[in-house]
Structure formats: structure tokens, C-alpha cells
Design a protein around this motif. Structure first.
Motif, PDB file in Angstrom:
ATOM      1  N   ILE A 174       0.813  -1.223   0.000  1.00 26.99           N
ATOM      2  CA  ILE A 174       0.000   0.000   0.000  1.00 26.99           C
ATOM      3  C   ILE A 174       0.844   1.270   0.000  1.00 26.99           C
ATOM      4  N   ASP A 175       2.173   1.109   0.122  1.00 24.19           N
ATOM      5  CA  ASP A 175       3.066   2.260  -0.042  1.00 24.19           C
ATOM      6  C   ASP A 175       4.481   1.763  -0.294  1.00 24.19           C
ATOM      7  N   VAL A 176       5.229   2.551  -1.043  1.00 26.19           N
ATOM      8  CA  VAL A 176       6.645   2.288  -1.318  1.00 26.19           C
ATOM      9  C   VAL A 176       7.380   3.597  -1.125  1.00 26.19           C
ATOM     10  N   LYS A 177       8.471   3.554  -0.370  1.00 26.55           N
ATOM     11  CA  LYS A 177       9.265   4.770  -0.157  1.00 26.55           C
ATOM     12  C   LYS A 177      10.740   4.429  -0.274  1.00 26.55           C
ATOM     13  N   ARG A 178      11.461   5.215  -1.064  1.00 28.80           N
ATOM     14  CA  ARG A 178      12.909   5.033  -1.201  1.00 28.80           C
ATOM     15  C   ARG A 178      13.592   5.644   0.012  1.00 28.80           C
ATOM     16  N   ILE A 179      14.498   4.889   0.608  1.00 27.78           N
ATOM     17  CA  ILE A 179      15.253   5.348   1.771  1.00 27.78           C
ATOM     18  C   ILE A 179      16.724   5.450   1.358  1.00 27.78           C
ATOM     19  N   GLN A 181      23.976   5.102   2.700  1.00 27.30           N
ATOM     20  CA  GLN A 181      25.350   5.247   2.222  1.00 27.30           C
ATOM     21  C   GLN A 181      25.768   4.093   1.316  1.00 27.30           C
ATOM     22  N   ASN A 182      25.299   2.894   1.633  1.00 31.69           N
ATOM     23  CA  ASN A 182      25.713   1.719   0.857  1.00 31.69           C
ATOM     24  C   ASN A 182      24.666   1.316  -0.182  1.00 31.69           C
ATOM     25  N   GLY A 183      23.882   2.269  -0.660  1.00 34.79           N
ATOM     26  CA  GLY A 183      22.863   1.988  -1.674  1.00 34.79           C
ATOM     27  C   GLY A 183      21.472   2.200  -1.115  1.00 34.79           C
ATOM     28  N   ASP A 184      20.581   2.653  -1.963  1.00 33.28           N
ATOM     29  CA  ASP A 184      19.213   2.930  -1.533  1.00 33.28           C
ATOM     30  C   ASP A 184      18.494   1.663  -1.101  1.00 33.28           C
ATOM     31  N   ARG A 185      17.584   1.838  -0.140  1.00 33.85           N
ATOM     32  CA  ARG A 185      16.684   0.760   0.296  1.00 33.85           C
ATOM     33  C   ARG A 185      15.265   1.215  -0.011  1.00 33.85           C
ATOM     34  N   HIS A 186      14.342   0.267   0.053  1.00 36.41           N
ATOM     35  CA  HIS A 186      12.938   0.611  -0.166  1.00 36.41           C
ATOM     36  C   HIS A 186      12.105   0.089   0.997  1.00 36.41           C
ATOM     37  N   ARG A 187      11.364   1.013   1.608  1.00 32.77           N
ATOM     38  CA  ARG A 187      10.437   0.634   2.669  1.00 32.77           C
ATOM     39  C   ARG A 187       9.075   0.406   2.025  1.00 32.77           C
ATOM     40  N   LEU A 188       8.466  -0.699   2.393  1.00 33.05           N
ATOM     41  CA  LEU A 188       7.138  -1.033   1.899  1.00 33.05           C
ATOM     42  C   LEU A 188       6.169  -1.042   3.068  1.00 33.05           C
ATOM     43  N   TYR A 238      -1.912  -3.721   8.511  1.00 30.47           N
ATOM     44  CA  TYR A 238      -0.718  -3.421   7.728  1.00 30.47           C
ATOM     45  C   TYR A 238       0.489  -3.300   8.647  1.00 30.47           C
ATOM     46  N   MET A 239       1.682  -3.458   8.050  1.00 29.26           N
ATOM     47  CA  MET A 239       2.926  -3.291   8.785  1.00 29.26           C
ATOM     48  C   MET A 239       4.028  -2.882   7.816  1.00 29.26           C
ATOM     49  N   GLN A 240       5.120  -2.379   8.401  1.00 29.61           N
ATOM     50  CA  GLN A 240       6.258  -1.955   7.595  1.00 29.61           C
ATOM     51  C   GLN A 240       7.087  -3.155   7.177  1.00 29.61           C
ATOM     52  N   ALA A 241       7.739  -2.993   6.037  1.00 28.33           N
ATOM     53  CA  ALA A 241       8.671  -3.998   5.541  1.00 28.33           C
ATOM     54  C   ALA A 241       9.826  -3.276   4.862  1.00 28.33           C
ATOM     55  N   MET A 242      10.954  -3.948   4.783  1.00 30.05           N
ATOM     56  CA  MET A 242      12.090  -3.453   4.010  1.00 30.05           C
ATOM     57  C   MET A 242      12.384  -4.478   2.936  1.00 30.05           C
ATOM     58  N   LEU A 243      12.579  -3.984   1.738  1.00 28.29           N
ATOM     59  CA  LEU A 243      12.908  -4.849   0.614  1.00 28.29           C
ATOM     60  C   LEU A 243      14.415  -5.072   0.612  1.00 28.29           C
ATOM     61  N   GLN A 250      18.863  -6.689  -2.944  1.00 33.19           N
ATOM     62  CA  GLN A 250      18.937  -7.516  -4.148  1.00 33.19           C
ATOM     63  C   GLN A 250      17.646  -7.425  -4.961  1.00 33.19           C
ATOM     64  N   GLN A 251      16.561  -6.956  -4.342  1.00 29.79           N
ATOM     65  CA  GLN A 251      15.268  -6.849  -5.016  1.00 29.79           C
ATOM     66  C   GLN A 251      14.953  -5.418  -5.470  1.00 29.79           C
ATOM     67  N   ASN A 252      15.900  -4.484  -5.293  1.00 30.97           N
ATOM     68  CA  ASN A 252      15.659  -3.081  -5.661  1.00 30.97           C
ATOM     69  C   ASN A 252      15.226  -2.905  -7.108  1.00 30.97           C
ATOM     70  N   ALA A 253      15.739  -3.737  -8.001  1.00 29.86           N
ATOM     71  CA  ALA A 253      15.403  -3.597  -9.421  1.00 29.86           C
ATOM     72  C   ALA A 253      13.904  -3.743  -9.667  1.00 29.86           C
ATOM     73  N   LEU A 254      13.209  -4.495  -8.803  1.00 32.44           N
ATOM     74  CA  LEU A 254      11.760  -4.654  -8.964  1.00 32.44           C
ATOM     75  C   LEU A 254      11.026  -3.327  -8.753  1.00 32.44           C
ATOM     76  N   VAL A 255      11.526  -2.502  -7.831  1.00 35.09           N
ATOM     77  CA  VAL A 255      10.927  -1.179  -7.609  1.00 35.09           C
ATOM     78  C   VAL A 255      11.360  -0.234  -8.725  1.00 35.09           C
ATOM     79  N   GLU A 256      12.649  -0.261  -9.048  1.00 39.87           N
ATOM     80  CA  GLU A 256      13.181   0.652 -10.056  1.00 39.87           C
ATOM     81  C   GLU A 256      12.552   0.410 -11.431  1.00 39.87           C
TER      82      GLU A 256
END
Length: 127
Positions: A27-32, A35-42, A50-55, A58-64
Motif C-alpha cells: 500500500i506504499d513504497v518509499k525510497r530510503i 550510504q551503501n545503496g538505496d533501500r525501499h520501505r514497503l 498493515y505493517m512496515q517492511a524493508m525490501l 537484491q530486489q531493488n530492481a523490482l521497484v526501479e
């Protein structure tokens, strides 16, 4: 086509129980930035909670690539739940995106309150 979400999966994950391949909605995606590369909070929903998750990075390409996006429905193939700063967070290691993407949030998910979790844990322990 309406996707069937795994009802109760978010509560089970919060309680530290294993849930095999739950189907949930993002229900939401946010780029975080990090320093060692962007993460995505879901924010993941089972339609009830609902609850928070971190992708995993290795799965960043799915968001990008736009495959994992707000409102899409996914099946969590590999995941674990960690406690970070007193909050439970699902770490998504691998997932499968289901198509097509719904136009709106499925159900009316609410944030799980700690007292609800405590009551559910107490009931499970008594059973």
C-alpha cells in the motif's frame, strides 16, 4: 481480477509466526537513501492490518523497473521478521508480483496496536 490476500498474515508475522508464501498488497513504497545503496520501505497489507517492511537490496530492481509499486499485490516467497527499534519489520528477501495491479487498497487495513498483539499472544499461549 481481484486477488485474494492472505487474511491474518500481518498479525501472524507480527507475532513471530511463520506464514508460508502469504499474498499481500503493497500500500506504499518509499525510497530510503543509504550510504551503501538505496533501500525501499514497503507498507504491506493483508486487507485487515498493515505493517512496515524493508525490501532486500537484491530486489531493488523490482521497484526501479516499476514492477513493485503502490497497490500491487505480491506473494512473499522468502521473508523474515525482525524487531528494529522496538517495532516489528518484515524483511522481504524474495517475492513474486501478481498481475494486474488493483486500482485501490483492498479491504480497510488498520495498524496493529500493541495491546491487540499482546491479547492475541496471551490467547495463543492459553490455547
Amino acid at each position: 481480477m481481484m486477488h485474494a490476500l492472505t487474511r491474518g498474515a500481518i498479525e501472524e508475522l507480527n507475532l513471530g509466526r511463520q506464514v508460508n508464501s502469504p499474498t499481500v498488497q503493497v500500500i506504499d513504497v518509499k525510497r530510503i537513501p543509504a550510504q551503501n545503496g538505496d533501500r525501499h520501505r514497503l507498507i504491506l497489507s493483508d486487507g485487515n492490518h498493515y505493517m512496515q517492511a524493508m525490501l532486500a537490496t537484491q530486489q531493488n530492481a523490482l521497484v526501479e523497473s516499476g514492477r513493485v509499486k503502490k497497490l500491487c499485490v505480491v506473494t512473499l516467497l522468502e521473508h523474515l521478521c525482525n524487531e528494529v527499534q522496538g517495532r516489528k519489520i518484515v524483511i522481504v528477501l524474495n517475492l513474486s508480483v501478481l498481475s494486474p495491479c488493483p486500482d485501490s487498497v483492498i479491504g480497510s487495513p488498520q495498524r496493529l496496536e500493541s495491546d491487540v498483539l499482546a491479547a492475541a499472544a496471551a490467547a495463543a499461549a492459553a490455547a
